[in-house]
Write a protein that holds these residues in place. Structure first.
Motif, PDB file in Angstrom:
ATOM      1  N   TYR A  66       0.827  -1.203   0.000  1.00 26.23           N
ATOM      2  CA  TYR A  66       0.000   0.000   0.000  1.00 26.23           C
ATOM      3  C   TYR A  66       0.866   1.261   0.000  1.00 26.23           C
ATOM      4  O   TYR A  66       1.705   1.463   0.885  1.00 26.23           O
ATOM      5  CB  TYR A  66      -0.908  -0.002   1.227  1.00 26.23           C
ATOM      6  CG  TYR A  66      -1.850   1.178   1.314  1.00 26.23           C
ATOM      7  CD1 TYR A  66      -3.117   1.107   0.758  1.00 26.23           C
ATOM      8  CD2 TYR A  66      -1.469   2.352   1.962  1.00 26.23           C
ATOM      9  CE1 TYR A  66      -3.998   2.183   0.837  1.00 26.23           C
ATOM     10  CE2 TYR A  66      -2.342   3.436   2.044  1.00 26.23           C
ATOM     11  CZ  TYR A  66      -3.598   3.341   1.479  1.00 26.23           C
ATOM     12  OH  TYR A  66      -4.458   4.415   1.558  1.00 26.23           O
ATOM     13  N   GLY A  67       0.677   2.089  -1.017  1.00 26.80           N
ATOM     14  CA  GLY A  67       1.382   3.366  -1.100  1.00 26.80           C
ATOM     15  C   GLY A  67       2.833   3.268  -1.510  1.00 26.80           C
ATOM     16  O   GLY A  67       3.509   4.294  -1.619  1.00 26.80           O
ATOM     17  N   GLY A  68       3.317   2.071  -1.753  1.00 29.63           N
ATOM     18  CA  GLY A  68       4.728   1.903  -2.100  1.00 29.63           C
ATOM     19  C   GLY A  68       4.985   1.978  -3.594  1.00 29.63           C
ATOM     20  O   GLY A  68       4.076   1.825  -4.411  1.00 29.63           O
ATOM     21  N   VAL A  69       6.234   2.198  -3.953  1.00 26.74           N
ATOM     22  CA  VAL A  69       6.689   2.161  -5.342  1.00 26.74           C
ATOM     23  C   VAL A  69       8.019   1.416  -5.349  1.00 26.74           C
ATOM     24  O   VAL A  69       8.941   1.776  -4.607  1.00 26.74           O
ATOM     25  CB  VAL A  69       6.894   3.572  -5.923  1.00 26.74           C
ATOM     26  CG1 VAL A  69       7.453   3.481  -7.346  1.00 26.74           C
ATOM     27  CG2 VAL A  69       5.584   4.359  -5.926  1.00 26.74           C
ATOM     28  N   LEU A  70       8.111   0.372  -6.127  1.00 29.53           N
ATOM     29  CA  LEU A  70       9.333  -0.424  -6.183  1.00 29.53           C
ATOM     30  C   LEU A  70      10.340   0.202  -7.134  1.00 29.53           C
ATOM     31  O   LEU A  70      10.032   0.463  -8.300  1.00 29.53           O
ATOM     32  CB  LEU A  70       9.012  -1.849  -6.647  1.00 29.53           C
ATOM     33  CG  LEU A  70      10.201  -2.811  -6.731  1.00 29.53           C
ATOM     34  CD1 LEU A  70      10.816  -3.035  -5.360  1.00 29.53           C
ATOM     35  CD2 LEU A  70       9.768  -4.135  -7.359  1.00 29.53           C
ATOM     36  N   ALA A  71      11.537   0.458  -6.647  1.00 31.96           N
ATOM     37  CA  ALA A  71      12.605   0.977  -7.507  1.00 31.96           C
ATOM     38  C   ALA A  71      13.063  -0.124  -8.459  1.00 31.96           C
ATOM     39  O   ALA A  71      13.289  -1.259  -8.041  1.00 31.96           O
ATOM     40  CB  ALA A  71      13.777   1.451  -6.654  1.00 31.96           C
TER      41      ALA A  71
END
Length: 247
Positions: A66-71
């Motif tokens: 939730y709310g994350g973005v994977l580099a």
């Protein structure tokens, strides 16, 4: 006559035995599965780095939490381990955050020969300019960004019961963006945006679900100009706004 023919297999075996020396070492072969467009040649776990890690990150980019973005940087850190774990949980695999044969086999089953996920296609993300040129990034980068967006949508689709997600558009060249009255800094110009129709889910369901799948920009009902679609994209910083959906 039978004795003469028996010589042939012997000669072939002799020739082949001389070729074994030049064959690739066993360690270079894929470890049990070859994806439709990419072969993973080793088990990947935290601490690994390289192009194979980057390819894995593309395919699990929809599982950052939730709310994350994977580099997508080719570095297998804690974020990648968590994304792999969520992917494994989503498909009933052993959830240890280590990508091995079972994880690669599942990824392969979700992938077409052009690296796109099975339920989405480049044509859905580009109804403007088939060369992917004319935007705010190079054509290659725009297409690469669209690929990541599709894998995020694939994760979202699975979370919604593997029911279809309607994609109405994605990348726009500057001229296409101007023609439709798009914002000058629209993420469509970068290839990492998609506009979703209500389809079988409804706009609010899509808006809320997108928060779990790596989209830092989500604009839906109640946001100016977005009552007839949900816009999802990548951006620096988070912008989620769908007031009619309580967002």
């Amino acid at each position: 006559m039978a004795k003469r023919l028996a010589v042939v297999p012997l000669l072939v075996a002799t020739i082949l035995s001389g070729l074994v020396v030049s064959a690739a070492p066993a360690s270079a072969a894929p470890i049990g599965t070859t994806a439709s467009c990419y072969s993973f040649g080793r088990t990947l776990s935290q601490g690994a780095s390289g192009e194979d890690v980057r390819q894995l990150q593309i395919r699990v980019s929809g599982y950052p939490g939730y709310g994350g973005v994977l580099a997508i940087d080719g570095q297998f850190g804690a974020g990648t381990k968590a994304a792999v774990t969520r992917f494994q949980q989503a498909y009933g695999l052993g959830a240890d955050g280590v990508a091995g044969p079972a994880t690669f086999a599942k990824l392969s089953s979700l992938e077409d020969s052009d690296c796109t996920p099975v339920n989405f296609a480049y044509s859905e993300l580009n109804r403007c300019n088939s060369t992917w040129s004319g935007g705010n990034v190079s054509a290659a980068q725009a297409k690469a960004n669209a690929l990541v967006t599709m894998w995020k949508l694939q994760a979202m689709r699975h979370a919604l019961g593997d029911r279809p997600i309607q994609v109405n558009g994605g990348f726009r060249s500057v001229s296409c963006n101007n023609a439709v009255g798009g914002a000058p800094a629209s993420r469509h110009l970068y290839g990492d945006a998609a506009d979703l129709g209500a389809g079988v889910h409804g706009f609010c369901v899509l808006s809320r679900q997108a928060r779990n799948h790596g989209f830092s920009e989500i604009l839906g009902p109640g946001y100016p100009g977005h009552n007839d679609h949900v816009h999802v994209a990548a951006r620096s910083g988070q912008l989620w706004s769908a007031p009619s959906c309580g967002m």
